[in-house]
Structures are given as C-alpha cells and as structure tokens.
Scaffold this active site. Structure first.
Site, mmCIF file in Angstrom:
data_model
loop_
_atom_site.group_PDB
_atom_site.id
_atom_site.type_symbol
_atom_site.label_atom_id
_atom_site.label_comp_id
_atom_site.label_asym_id
_atom_site.label_seq_id
_atom_site.Cartn_x
_atom_site.Cartn_y
_atom_site.Cartn_z
ATOM 1 N N MET A 27 0.843 -1.203 0.000
ATOM 2 C CA MET A 27 0.000 0.000 0.000
ATOM 3 C C MET A 27 0.879 1.254 0.000
ATOM 4 O O MET A 27 0.419 2.348 0.337
ATOM 5 C CB MET A 27 -0.935 -0.002 1.208
ATOM 6 C CG MET A 27 -1.913 -1.186 1.164
ATOM 7 S SD MET A 27 -3.440 -0.912 2.048
ATOM 8 C CE MET A 27 -2.842 -0.773 3.713
ATOM 9 N N HIS A 31 9.108 1.022 3.217
ATOM 10 C CA HIS A 31 10.206 1.041 4.187
ATOM 11 C C HIS A 31 11.029 -0.237 3.985
ATOM 12 O O HIS A 31 10.714 -1.047 3.087
ATOM 13 C CB HIS A 31 9.657 1.143 5.619
ATOM 14 C CG HIS A 31 8.565 0.155 5.921
ATOM 15 N ND1 HIS A 31 8.795 -1.194 5.993
ATOM 16 C CD2 HIS A 31 7.225 0.322 6.128
ATOM 17 C CE1 HIS A 31 7.659 -1.822 6.257
ATOM 18 N NE2 HIS A 31 6.685 -0.923 6.340
ATOM 19 N N GLY A 33 11.085 -2.961 5.468
ATOM 20 C CA GLY A 33 10.297 -4.206 5.551
ATOM 21 C C GLY A 33 9.811 -4.610 4.162
ATOM 22 O O GLY A 33 9.919 -5.780 3.757
ATOM 23 N N HIS A 34 9.288 -3.625 3.421
ATOM 24 C CA HIS A 34 8.857 -3.912 2.046
ATOM 25 C C HIS A 34 10.063 -4.329 1.194
ATOM 26 O O HIS A 34 9.968 -5.230 0.364
ATOM 27 C CB HIS A 34 8.230 -2.665 1.411
ATOM 28 C CG HIS A 34 6.975 -2.189 2.073
ATOM 29 N ND1 HIS A 34 6.917 -1.019 2.801
ATOM 30 C CD2 HIS A 34 5.728 -2.707 2.119
ATOM 31 C CE1 HIS A 34 5.685 -0.834 3.247
ATOM 32 N NE2 HIS A 34 4.933 -1.851 2.867
ATOM 33 N N GLY A 144 4.540 -10.484 4.115
ATOM 34 C CA GLY A 144 5.284 -10.395 5.357
ATOM 35 C C GLY A 144 4.606 -11.116 6.515
ATOM 36 O O GLY A 144 3.374 -11.089 6.645
ATOM 37 N N GLU A 145 5.433 -11.726 7.360
ATOM 38 C CA GLU A 145 4.902 -12.368 8.578
ATOM 39 C C GLU A 145 4.424 -11.338 9.590
ATOM 40 O O GLU A 145 3.760 -11.678 10.556
ATOM 41 C CB GLU A 145 5.982 -13.267 9.203
ATOM 42 C CG GLU A 145 6.251 -14.495 8.358
ATOM 43 C CD GLU A 145 7.227 -15.451 9.008
ATOM 44 O OE1 GLU A 145 7.860 -15.081 10.013
ATOM 45 O OE2 GLU A 145 7.368 -16.567 8.483
ATOM 46 N N LYS A 146 4.791 -10.075 9.390
ATOM 47 C CA LYS A 146 4.284 -9.017 10.269
ATOM 48 C C LYS A 146 2.752 -9.067 10.299
ATOM 49 O O LYS A 146 2.125 -8.853 11.317
ATOM 50 C CB LYS A 146 4.779 -7.680 9.755
ATOM 51 C CG LYS A 146 3.861 -6.548 10.042
ATOM 52 C CD LYS A 146 4.528 -5.401 10.673
ATOM 53 C CE LYS A 146 3.589 -4.382 11.229
ATOM 54 N NZ LYS A 146 2.392 -4.162 10.432
ATOM 55 N N GLN A 150 -3.095 -12.212 7.899
ATOM 56 C CA GLN A 150 -3.311 -11.948 6.471
ATOM 57 C C GLN A 150 -2.594 -12.985 5.617
ATOM 58 O O GLN A 150 -3.170 -13.554 4.682
ATOM 59 C CB GLN A 150 -2.793 -10.538 6.181
ATOM 60 C CG GLN A 150 -2.606 -10.217 4.722
ATOM 61 C CD GLN A 150 -2.169 -8.778 4.520
ATOM 62 O OE1 GLN A 150 -2.962 -7.873 4.716
ATOM 63 N NE2 GLN A 150 -0.936 -8.544 4.114
HETATM 64 P P1 AMP Z 1 1.491 -2.965 3.468
HETATM 65 O O1 AMP Z 1 2.069 -1.962 2.510
HETATM 66 O O2 AMP Z 1 1.528 -2.538 4.887
HETATM 67 O O3 AMP Z 1 0.146 -3.490 3.013
HETATM 68 O O4 AMP Z 1 2.469 -4.209 3.409
HETATM 69 C C1 AMP Z 1 2.808 -4.839 2.187
HETATM 70 C C2 AMP Z 1 3.533 -6.105 2.505
HETATM 71 O O5 AMP Z 1 4.710 -5.824 3.256
HETATM 72 C C3 AMP Z 1 2.695 -7.083 3.352
HETATM 73 O O6 AMP Z 1 2.927 -8.404 2.890
HETATM 74 C C4 AMP Z 1 3.272 -6.877 4.732
HETATM 75 O O7 AMP Z 1 3.121 -8.007 5.580
HETATM 76 C C5 AMP Z 1 4.734 -6.631 4.416
HETATM 77 N N1 AMP Z 1 5.395 -5.940 5.513
HETATM 78 C C6 AMP Z 1 5.013 -4.780 6.105
HETATM 79 N N2 AMP Z 1 5.844 -4.475 7.129
HETATM 80 C C7 AMP Z 1 6.763 -5.463 7.190
HETATM 81 C C8 AMP Z 1 7.891 -5.747 8.034
HETATM 82 N N3 AMP Z 1 8.225 -4.947 9.028
HETATM 83 N N4 AMP Z 1 8.605 -6.860 7.803
HETATM 84 C C9 AMP Z 1 8.267 -7.701 6.788
HETATM 85 N N5 AMP Z 1 7.223 -7.503 5.960
HETATM 86 C C10 AMP Z 1 6.486 -6.399 6.149
#
Ligand code: AMP
Length: 250
Positions: A27, A31, A33-34, A144-146, A150
């Site tokens: 989305m 950062h 993590g992505h 992500g496992e975060k 989901q």
């Molecule tokens: P989002 O943009 O928050 O929807 O996240 C996109 C993807 O990045 C999803 O699969 C999340 O689980 C993953 N994600 C977000 N934050 C982290 C993180 N800190 N470590 C690993 N994966 C992450």
C-alpha cells in the site's frame, strides 16, 4: 523501471515476460520491511513487480483510509534503487470498475483476532489480492509475517481456489528497538515511537497472553487484543490514533 498505470499496459508488459514473475503487493509508504520482500523476490524470480494501491475495501474506518501515509515519489526512488523491474499503481476504478459489489469472504480465521475488531477487513484484503493476482498472474507472491493472519488467509485462499501461485512468507523486519517496521509508524511522534517498542518486548517477554494484556494496559496502551494461537502470540494495540499489530513465536 517500468511505471505501469493502466490494466492494459500491465497486460502488455506481463505478456512480454518469459521468466518467472515475483509479485510484491503493497500500500506504499515503503520502508525496509517492504524492501526485504523485494530482495526475497529478486532472489527467487527473474522479474519483480511491486504494486502500490491503498485498497479502500479493507479499511473499516474512513479516517484510517484518509490518513494512510502516501509518499509516492520517495517510494519510486526506493524501488528504482533496489532494481525492481516494474511498479504498478492502479487507481480505484482499475480494480473496482463496477464498484464493490462482489467480494471474497472467509468465515473462520478472518472473523478472529484483527477480523473481530475490524469487521470486513479481511474480505477487502482477500478480494483485492485475488484481483491483483488475476491481473498480474505471478508464479510467486511475497507477503510479510508481520501481518501473519493476512498471510495465513491468503495462503488458504490460494489453496481453496486452486491458484497456481506460490505464497512466500517473509520474516518481520524490526528496528533495533524491536518495533516492527510499518507504514503506520510514520504517524507516531518520537515519544510514541519509543513507547511502541514496548509492545513487541511485552508480547515476547510475558509468560501468558493475559500477563501481556495487563502489562500493556499498565503502560497505557489501549489493548485491542492479545491472544495465543497455536505457537504464536498475536497482539493489536492503539497508541493515540495509531493501531499497531505484531506477532511473535512462543
Ligand atoms: P502494506 O504496505 O503494509 O500493506 O504491506 C505490504 C507487505 O509488506 C505485506 O505483505 C506486509 O506483511 C509486508 N510488511 C510490512 N511491514 C513489514 C515488516 N516490518 N517486515 C516484513 N514484511 C512487512
């Protein structure tokens, strides 16, 4: 890096590929993590596609949707720097040309944990991920496992609908303090960010979910839930107007 802004260009680009496609849905407000998802995808696939789409269907609160951080130019720079092959930035009408009248619903796991405090959230997630998969047709998709619940639900959907896509889990990337990286952290003040690190520590160090709930309340977090499911402890808390989620192995 190809910047794709319509379904027809996406199809055209997809058809031009020969090797395996790894897909990383996001989305935005990207950062590290992505980036770790992208690095996994680069290792396992010939081409990597990232999507940036803030999916209105998965937000149960309008202010959360409206306040979701948007940093598109920075995101594009980061993706270029990390050698992503293409970024796809659909608009709402590209993914919901007929409105939001049809959806995918799961009636078990999606109702628990985050699903019980955010009704309809996982319907929105599963629906958009199915649409993204149908348009991108990846061999592998990285999550992500975060967002562990989901990840499990997407895995179940892929199995249930016989999708020929391998769902690859990626471990949570954390700051040195232990705080899981999240786009929503951008909405925390410096002081709140310091405090947020106690969320992870408390989940990890408490001997029971009940103890973690109590400690977090004592620290003035507004606890949404802390629950142990199988060998994992899941939690969601509010810090001011920001909702944080995390999970740890126990
Ligand atoms: P989002 O943009 O928050 O929807 O996240 C996109 C993807 O990045 C999803 O699969 C999340 O689980 C993953 N994600 C977000 N934050 C982290 C993180 N800190 N470590 C690993 N994966 C992450």
């Amino acid at each position: 890096m190809n910047k794709i802004e319509s379904n027809s260009i996406l199809r055209y680009w997809r058809e031009s590929l020969n090797g395996t496609l790894g897909f990383v849905p996001t989305m935005g407000a990207l950062h590290e993590g992505h980036i770790s998802l992208i690095e996994y995808a680069k290792q396992e696939c010939d081409e990597v596609l990232v999507s940036i789409f803030i999916n209105p269907m998965q937000f149960d609160q309008i202010e959360d949707f409206e306040k979701y951080p948007q940093t598109l130019e920075q995101d594009l720079d980061l993706l270029r720097k990390h050698g992503v092959d293409a970024v796809w930035i659909p608009k709402v009408h590209d993914l919901y040309p007929n409105g939001m009248k049809m959806k995918i619903t799961e009636s078990d796991l999606s109702q628990r944990l985050c699903g019980s405090s955010r009704p309809g959230h996982f319907d929105g997630v599963l629906t958009v991920v199915m649409k993204l998969f149908q348009l991108t047709k990846p061999q592998k998709a990285f999550f992500g496992e975060k967002d562990f619940q989901q990840l499990q639900l997407i895995q179940k959907m892929a199995n249930e609908f016989f999708l020929d896509i391998k769902i690859v889990p990626v471990p949570t990337l954390r700051e040195n303090s232990g705080l899981a990286l999240s786009s929503r952290n951008l909405r925390l003040s410096l002081k709140e960010k310091e405090k947020a690190s106690f969320f992870y520590k408390t989940l990890q160090e408490s001997s029971t979910a009940e103890e973690a709930r109590k400690k977090l309340s004592d620290l003035d977090f507004k606890v949404d839930y802390v629950e142990d499911v199988e060998k994992r402890r899941f939690g969601a808390v509010w810090l001011g107007s920001v909702r944080l989620i995390d999970n740890v192995q126990i």
